[in-house]
Scaffold this active site. Structure first.
Site, PDB file in Angstrom:
ATOM      1  N   GLU A  50      34.182  29.988  36.542  1.00 50.31           N
ATOM      2  CA  GLU A  50      35.217  29.855  35.528  1.00 50.31           C
ATOM      3  C   GLU A  50      35.422  31.090  34.648  1.00 50.31           C
ATOM      4  O   GLU A  50      36.577  31.413  34.315  1.00 50.31           O
ATOM      5  CB  GLU A  50      34.934  28.624  34.645  1.00 50.31           C
ATOM      6  CG  GLU A  50      35.203  27.287  35.306  1.00 50.31           C
ATOM      7  CD  GLU A  50      34.037  26.750  36.100  1.00 50.31           C
ATOM      8  OE1 GLU A  50      34.054  25.564  36.457  1.00 50.31           O
ATOM      9  OE2 GLU A  50      33.108  27.546  36.387  1.00 50.31           O
ATOM     10  N   GLU A  84      30.464  21.406  39.744  1.00 44.83           N
ATOM     11  CA  GLU A  84      30.155  20.456  38.676  1.00 44.83           C
ATOM     12  C   GLU A  84      30.132  19.023  39.211  1.00 44.83           C
ATOM     13  O   GLU A  84      29.301  18.214  38.793  1.00 44.83           O
ATOM     14  CB  GLU A  84      31.176  20.598  37.553  1.00 44.83           C
ATOM     15  CG  GLU A  84      31.021  21.907  36.790  1.00 44.83           C
ATOM     16  CD  GLU A  84      32.001  22.038  35.643  1.00 44.83           C
ATOM     17  OE1 GLU A  84      31.536  22.178  34.503  1.00 44.83           O
ATOM     18  OE2 GLU A  84      33.229  21.995  35.895  1.00 44.83           O
ATOM     19  N   GLY A 109      34.788  23.322  39.370  1.00 44.69           N
ATOM     20  CA  GLY A 109      34.720  21.877  39.241  1.00 44.69           C
ATOM     21  C   GLY A 109      34.064  21.205  40.428  1.00 44.69           C
ATOM     22  O   GLY A 109      33.457  20.139  40.286  1.00 44.69           O
ATOM     23  N   ALA A 164      38.802  23.624  40.552  1.00 43.85           N
ATOM     24  CA  ALA A 164      39.940  22.915  39.987  1.00 43.85           C
ATOM     25  C   ALA A 164      41.239  23.572  40.441  1.00 43.85           C
ATOM     26  O   ALA A 164      41.274  24.745  40.803  1.00 43.85           O
ATOM     27  CB  ALA A 164      39.865  22.904  38.467  1.00 43.85           C
TER      28      ALA A 164
END
Length: 259
Positions: free
Chosen positions: A133, A113, A110, A67
């Site tokens: 993260e 993910e 992300g 991200a």
């Protein structure tokens, strides 16, 4: 299909190639890009010209290297309670069309993910995976704490999340995170080959199989079997079932209509 800010779409005979187009920041996922992915999830369901989707990243270095931290840092804490990225990836996972992640480099945070929310993952030998993260004080909030254990087992998922380790494509294949590893220059070739195999099958059968597998993973075994039985009963009443069996007996290629 609509207009996208950070995605490039190309339909190749029913196989939709989607490229995350932020190579200058290793395809980091800002909110605009997540909104694009959410829009894509909605539109492909209703687009009959799309049979299978392949998602990859622009450039040679990253699928999606996590991200955009500037965006995350500026977000009010209360926004974490909104559907956000988790909602986008749930919607993507629940699409009726099969989705292949063609991982051409870093798939971190992300990006990892996003890959896990796809149905299949094919990785270049340069692929790197990690849920990093906790390194910056948060946890995988796009569904990573739930999808990773279901793919690789609880113990391995805890190890990867707790340590933030980044693993290569070979290790990712060994633990079940990816389906296949291929030479870097063959990634899209292999992904399209997989997609073509899927498009040759009865589309309703693929759609129902995807739904039954996904729902079965979220329920108990007897309920999963009941879902399978009901789905089989539905497929027994379709024209594609008649065409598929007739074509097999007549030793010809079936002409599926999705009906």
């Amino acid at each position: 299909m609509g207009t996208y800010r950070n995605l490039i779409l190309e339909n190749r005979k029913g196989i939709l190639l989607v490229t995350i187009n932020r190579a200058e920041v290793r395809n980091a996922l800002n909110w605009e890009t997540w909104e694009d992915i959410g829009q894509l999830a909605k539109e492909i369901n209703n687009d009959e010209s799309v049979k299978v989707v392949i998602i990859t990243g622009a450039g040679d270095k990253a699928f999606a290297a996590g991200a955009d931290l500037r965006w995350l840092l500026e977000r009010p804490s209360v926004e974490a309670l909104e559907p956000g990225v988790q909602g986008v990836l749930t919607e993507l996972e629940n699409t009726v069309k099969p989705i292949i992640a063609a991982v051409n480099g870093y798939a971190l945070g992300g990006g990892c993910e996003l890959a896990m929310a796809c149905d299949l993952r094919i990785a270049s030998e340069r692929g790197k995976f990690g849920l990093v993260e906790p390194t910056v004080g948060i946890l995988p909030g796009g569904g990573g704490t739930q999808r990773l254990p279901r793919l690789v087992g609880k113990g391995k998922a805890k190890e990867l999340i707790f340590t933030g380790d980044i693993i290569d494509a070979v290790e990712a294949e060994r633990i079940g995170l990816v389906n296949k590893v291929v030479p870097h220059d063959q990634l899209l070739v292999a992904s399209f080959e997989m997609a073509k195999k899927i498009t040759a099958k009865a589309p309703l059968a693929i759609r129902m199989a995807k739904k039954v597998i996904d729902m079965g993973m979220a329920t108990d075994f007897p309920t999963g079997l009941a879902l399978e039985k009901l789905s089989q009963a539905f497929l027994n009443g379709t024209s594609d079932r008649t065409e598929g069996m007739t074509a097999f007996l007549e030793k010809r290629k079936p002409n599926f209509q999705g009906k």
